[in-house]
Design a protein around this motif. Structure first.
Motif, PDB file in Angstrom:
ATOM      1  N   ILE A 157       1.083  -1.270  -0.198  1.00 16.37           N
ATOM      2  CA  ILE A 157      -0.038   0.044  -0.479  1.00 16.37           C
ATOM      3  C   ILE A 157       0.929   0.982  -0.201  1.00 16.37           C
ATOM      4  O   ILE A 157       1.529   1.194   1.362  1.00 16.37           O
ATOM      5  CB  ILE A 157      -0.666   0.109   0.964  1.00 16.37           C
ATOM      6  N   VAL A 158       1.321   1.925  -1.020  1.00 17.30           N
ATOM      7  CA  VAL A 158       1.599   3.066  -1.681  1.00 17.30           C
ATOM      8  C   VAL A 158       0.883   4.193  -0.856  1.00 17.30           C
ATOM      9  O   VAL A 158       1.528   5.649  -0.857  1.00 17.30           O
ATOM     10  CB  VAL A 158       2.690   3.379  -2.355  1.00 17.30           C
ATOM     11  N   LYS A 159      -0.470   4.352  -1.450  1.00 22.63           N
ATOM     12  CA  LYS A 159      -1.162   5.631  -1.480  1.00 22.63           C
ATOM     13  C   LYS A 159      -1.333   5.549   0.342  1.00 22.63           C
ATOM     14  O   LYS A 159      -1.426   5.106   1.176  1.00 22.63           O
ATOM     15  CB  LYS A 159      -3.106   5.042  -1.333  1.00 22.63           C
ATOM     16  N   CYS A 181       0.934   2.822   9.331  1.00 21.96           N
ATOM     17  CA  CYS A 181       1.433   3.298   8.836  1.00 21.96           C
ATOM     18  C   CYS A 181       3.377   4.203   8.435  1.00 21.96           C
ATOM     19  O   CYS A 181       3.267   4.432   9.647  1.00 21.96           O
ATOM     20  CB  CYS A 181       0.378   4.765   8.023  1.00 21.96           C
ATOM     21  N   SER A 182       3.507   4.751   8.029  1.00 26.92           N
ATOM     22  CA  SER A 182       4.403   5.461   7.708  1.00 26.92           C
ATOM     23  C   SER A 182       4.361   6.946   7.806  1.00 26.92           C
ATOM     24  O   SER A 182       4.052   7.906   7.224  1.00 26.92           O
ATOM     25  CB  SER A 182       5.411   5.474   6.781  1.00 26.92           C
ATOM     26  N   ALA A 193       1.784   3.116   3.097  1.00 26.67           N
ATOM     27  CA  ALA A 193       0.767   4.011   3.532  1.00 26.67           C
ATOM     28  C   ALA A 193       1.213   5.276   3.782  1.00 26.67           C
ATOM     29  O   ALA A 193       0.958   5.803   5.287  1.00 26.67           O
ATOM     30  CB  ALA A 193      -0.188   3.139   4.653  1.00 26.67           C
ATOM     31  N   PRO A 194       2.130   6.248   3.331  1.00 25.12           N
ATOM     32  CA  PRO A 194       2.623   7.236   3.669  1.00 25.12           C
ATOM     33  C   PRO A 194       2.088   7.955   3.981  1.00 25.12           C
ATOM     34  O   PRO A 194       1.053   8.629   3.070  1.00 25.12           O
ATOM     35  CB  PRO A 194       3.935   7.828   2.994  1.00 25.12           C
ATOM     36  N   TYR A 207      -6.174  10.866  19.412  1.00 28.96           N
ATOM     37  CA  TYR A 207      -4.749   9.658  19.568  1.00 28.96           C
ATOM     38  C   TYR A 207      -5.207   9.049  18.511  1.00 28.96           C
ATOM     39  O   TYR A 207      -5.791   7.830  17.634  1.00 28.96           O
ATOM     40  CB  TYR A 207      -5.063   8.882  21.017  1.00 28.96           C
ATOM     41  N   TRP A 208      -3.740   8.733  17.738  1.00 35.08           N
ATOM     42  CA  TRP A 208      -3.488   7.758  17.191  1.00 35.08           C
ATOM     43  C   TRP A 208      -2.537   6.711  17.650  1.00 35.08           C
ATOM     44  O   TRP A 208      -1.017   6.938  17.752  1.00 35.08           O
ATOM     45  CB  TRP A 208      -2.902   8.678  15.850  1.00 35.08           C
ATOM     46  N   ALA A 209      -3.164   5.573  16.839  1.00 36.78           N
ATOM     47  CA  ALA A 209      -2.378   4.723  17.416  1.00 36.78           C
ATOM     48  C   ALA A 209      -2.154   3.654  16.076  1.00 36.78           C
ATOM     49  O   ALA A 209      -2.882   3.054  15.593  1.00 36.78           O
ATOM     50  CB  ALA A 209      -3.537   3.650  17.660  1.00 36.78           C
ATOM     51  N   LEU A 210      -0.283   3.875  15.624  1.00 38.99           N
ATOM     52  CA  LEU A 210       0.033   3.861  14.890  1.00 38.99           C
ATOM     53  C   LEU A 210       0.910   2.221  14.802  1.00 38.99           C
ATOM     54  O   LEU A 210       1.029   1.911  15.660  1.00 38.99           O
ATOM     55  CB  LEU A 210       0.962   4.870  14.492  1.00 38.99           C
ATOM     56  N   GLY A 211       1.179   1.289  14.090  1.00 40.30           N
ATOM     57  CA  GLY A 211       2.212   0.817  13.733  1.00 40.30           C
ATOM     58  C   GLY A 211       3.098   0.351  12.703  1.00 40.30           C
ATOM     59  O   GLY A 211       2.872   1.093  11.784  1.00 40.30           O
ATOM     60  N   HIS A 212       3.634   0.187  12.108  1.00 30.73           N
ATOM     61  CA  HIS A 212       5.053  -0.111  11.433  1.00 30.73           C
ATOM     62  C   HIS A 212       6.157   0.203  11.769  1.00 30.73           C
ATOM     63  O   HIS A 212       7.140  -0.299  11.412  1.00 30.73           O
ATOM     64  CB  HIS A 212       4.711   0.686   9.867  1.00 30.73           C
ATOM     65  N   ILE A 213       6.182   1.323  12.717  1.00 30.92           N
ATOM     66  CA  ILE A 213       8.235   1.421  13.282  1.00 30.92           C
ATOM     67  C   ILE A 213       8.024   0.739  14.256  1.00 30.92           C
ATOM     68  O   ILE A 213       7.075   1.115  15.419  1.00 30.92           O
ATOM     69  CB  ILE A 213       8.045   3.044  13.459  1.00 30.92           C
TER      70      ILE A 213
END
Length: 438
Positions: A157-159, A181-182, A193-194, A207-213
């Motif tokens: 996913i690059v969108k 996402c990044s 998903a940048p 709040y943003w609960a992110l993953g990937h890093i």
């Protein structure tokens, strides 16, 4: 935009609490382990599952309202059956105490990957891959939170998926974005998903609960709070330091407090040891043993995997270059270690020591040795020379399909290290020959 309602049976009245985890990578193998002992291999194979169990224990002990998992539950799109079963077992533990679970899938576990036909507990909600999904979380008969999330329908996913997320509506309570996402640029991870921090702010979430890093980080401390919890268990030498998840507490007034909770059962360490001032092998052994004692003392009872990098200039450099010496040293330091509850394993010892000479004097020499050192110095300090050198190396990374499989891009820090090692090898040969001639 699909809306769903889910309710909690537990949790503290008047407050909202949840655990934010990501990148579990269940069943992921530990990489970079050479000469691995079968018993050690068995211990390491359980590490990602032990970290997951620690997350479940935390949710139960803290009586949180829900658990958020921001992608990459599994290590590959074709999840192992064992990993899927163990994952669902943990979710069922939460179901028995009324804790809800919200999951979005990422690039390692997209929705189109293989999944076994297993029954999901009713407390689990998996975000759709067809667009951002809005889920209302109800507590004590009222909507206590809104979770907006989206899973990856496919792996690549690059969108910018954030552009598909709705703005927070006026009647929404505490609102959470859940996404893999990044944010910004990070050379250690591919930009899936940048998006930008401004993209997140414009939606007015809390709040943003992110993953990937994989490295734990608080991207933004103020509303919106933006957090990468990192992976709960480091898996290779590039993932050193504490690994875990975040416990989040929201007051009745909407104030948010966060606390990082360590969940790793095995921790990676990289220690650099200077040989300057050391003249004998015994002194080096004592120095390395001291490092092991320090790691054990500060480990908090968990096991550790260490990589020692020997640096500096000194007479020990001659001994370290002797064939078989490092292997013997490694075997000696590993000897006697048992795979008890807490173990310390030395993964490798790298020799980056220098010939015991003044490099500044070599730069002044008007001969082949001086030219060699000047060339390396130029590649390390002159941007134009470095770019030309990278262009010369580019076929390794772009022209060869096989090369791309095994060779990753080299950043400036690694480039300098490789150049220095190459210089050391050449200087050792040239200066040793000079000594022999004299």
């Amino acid at each position: 935009m699909k809306k769903t309602n889910m309710s909690a049976d537990v949790g503290r009245a008047g407050t909202l609490s949840f655990v934010h985890a990501a990148d579990l990578h269940l069943d992921s193998p530990f990489t970079g382990i050479s000469g691995i002992d079968p018993e050690l291999g068995e211990r390491l194979a359980k590490a990602t599952f032990q970290a997951y169990e620690a997350i479940i224990d935390l949710c139960v002990d803290e009586e949180v309202d829900f658990l958020l998992i921001a992608g990459d539950v599994y290590d590959s799109a074709d999840k192992s059956l064992y990993a899927q079963v163990k994952f669902i077992e943990g979710l069922r533990r939460l179901e028995t105490v009324g804790i809800q679970v919200f999951i979005c899938h990422g690039n390692h576990d997209p929705l189109d990957g293989w999944s076994a036909s297993l029954t999901w507990p009713e407390n689990v909600h998996i975000m759709s891959g067809e667009g951002a999904e809005v889920v209302e979380f109800n507590k004590e008969g009222e909507t206590a939170a809104v979770i907006v999330g989206m899973s990856y329908p496919t792996q690549h996913i690059v969108k910018n998926l954030v552009k598909d997320f709705p703005r927070k509506e006026d009647n929404w309570p505490f609102t959470i974005g859940l996404l893999h996402c990044s944010v910004g640029s990070n050379p250690e991870h591919d930009p899936y998903a940048p998006c930008t921090l401004q993209d997140l702010r414009e939606l007015n979430y809390d709040y943003w609960a992110l993953g990937h890093i994989h490295t734990p980080s608080i991207v933004c401390k103020e509303a919106p709070v933006v957090i990468y919890p990192g992976n709960p268990q480091g898996r290779h030498p590039g993932e050193t330091g504490a690994r875990g998840c975040f416990f989040v507490d929201v007051s009745s007034g909407g104030d948010t407090s966060t606390r990082f909770i360590e969940t790793d059962s095995v921790r990676w360490h990289i220690r650099e040891i200077s040989i300057e001032g050391l003249e004998k092998e015994g002194e080096l052994i004592e120095s390395l043993q001291s490092q092991l004692d320090d790691i054990r003392e500060k480990s908090g009872g968990r096991s550790a995997i260490c990589r020692f990098i020997l640096k500096g200039r000194g007479p020990l450099h001659y001994i370290l270059r002797q064939e078989g010496f490092l292997e013997d040293l490694l075997r000696l330091l590993r000897e006697g270690e048992t795979w008890s509850k807490q173990f310390i394993w030395i993964e490798r010892i790298e020799n980056e020591t220098f010939f015991p000479v003044e490099r500044e004097l070599l730069l002044k020499r008007e001969d082949f040795v001086g030219d060699l050192v000047k060339i390396v110095e130029g590649l390390k300090t002159d941007e134009k020379a470095r770019n030309e050198f990278r262009e010369f190396l580019s076929p390794l990374f772009f022209s060869s399909r096989n090369g791309r499989k095994y060779i990753s891009r080299i950043d400036n820090e690694e480039m300098n290290s490789l150049l220095q090692r190459a210089e050391n090898i050449l200087l050792d040969a040239l200066l040793t020959e000079e000594d022999n001639e004299n």
